[in-house]
Design a protein around this motif. Structure first.
Motif, PDB file in Angstrom:
ATOM      1  N   ARG A  35       0.840  -1.187   0.000  1.00 32.64           N
ATOM      2  CA  ARG A  35       0.000   0.000   0.000  1.00 32.64           C
ATOM      3  C   ARG A  35       0.880   1.243   0.000  1.00 32.64           C
ATOM      4  NH1 ARG A  35      -2.752  -0.310   6.057  1.00 32.64           N
ATOM      5  NH2 ARG A  35      -0.853   0.144   7.279  1.00 32.64           N
TER       6      ARG A  35
ATOM      7  N   ALA B  17       0.309   5.380   0.795  1.00 33.82           N
ATOM      8  CA  ALA B  17      -0.491   6.535   1.159  1.00 33.82           C
ATOM      9  C   ALA B  17       0.167   7.794   0.597  1.00 33.82           C
ATOM     10  CB  ALA B  17      -0.612   6.633   2.674  1.00 33.82           C
TER      11      ALA B  17
ATOM     12  N   ALA C 278      -5.083   4.195   1.623  1.00 32.80           N
ATOM     13  CA  ALA C 278      -3.956   4.160   0.707  1.00 32.80           C
ATOM     14  C   ALA C 278      -4.437   3.560  -0.594  1.00 32.80           C
ATOM     15  CB  ALA C 278      -2.819   3.315   1.278  1.00 32.80           C
TER      16      ALA C 278
ATOM     17  N   GLN D  93      -8.101   1.960  -4.587  1.00 31.96           N
ATOM     18  CA  GLN D  93      -8.091   2.951  -3.510  1.00 31.96           C
ATOM     19  C   GLN D  93      -8.939   2.478  -2.342  1.00 31.96           C
ATOM     20  OE1 GLN D  93      -6.554   6.250  -3.419  1.00 31.96           O
ATOM     21  NE2 GLN D  93      -7.126   5.961  -1.264  1.00 31.96           N
TER      22      GLN D  93
ATOM     23  N   THR E 118     -10.384   4.036   1.246  1.00 36.81           N
ATOM     24  CA  THR E 118     -10.595   5.251   2.027  1.00 36.81           C
ATOM     25  C   THR E 118     -11.351   4.893   3.297  1.00 36.81           C
ATOM     26  OG1 THR E 118     -10.685   6.566  -0.005  1.00 36.81           O
ATOM     27  CG2 THR E 118     -11.532   7.581   1.999  1.00 36.81           C
TER      28      THR E 118
END
Length: 121
Positions: A38, A40, A92, A116, A118
């Motif tokens: 991942r 971010a 991320a 994605q 969230t």
């Protein structure tokens, strides 16, 4: 040429769950190690989980251990990442990657495009 496609990302509230899928085509999944990574915004990409194609062992980083579960369905050529108890620090773009050696950590010989995640109330 191996191709990986992630899906399953989206918006979830803190404490919620998502299941990510990594569908593999171009070859059978059997002997590849598959890792989940991942990234971010403003941070480096990190490997968070891996499942070996050699012995089936599973690996997690401390930040997700106990909340995330990696699994594979070779018949469907798909690897999953079940994410529970999602936290505000989990958002991320999540990627899967394949390693042709079959061993973890996955070196990322092949990558998906990302999905994605969230986490927000």
């Amino acid at each position: 040429q191996l191709q990986l496609v992630e899906s399953g990302g989206g918006l979830v509230q803190p404490g919620g769950s998502l299941r990510l899928s990594c569908a593999v085509s171009g070859s059978t999944l059997d002997y590849y190690a598959i890792g989940w990574f991942r990234q971010a915004p403003g941070k480096e990409r990190e490997g968070i989980s891996c499942i070996s194609g050699r012995d089936g062992k599973k690996y997690y980083v401390d930040s997700v251990r106990g909340r995330f579960t990696i699994s594979r369905d070779n018949a469907k050529n798909t690897v999953y990442l079940q994410m529970n108890s999602l936290k505000p620090e989990d958002p991320a773009v999540y990627y899967c990657a394949a390693d042709s050696s079959g061993w973890c950590p996955a070196e990322g010989h092949y990558w998906g495009q990302g999905t994605q995640v969230t986490v927000s109330s």
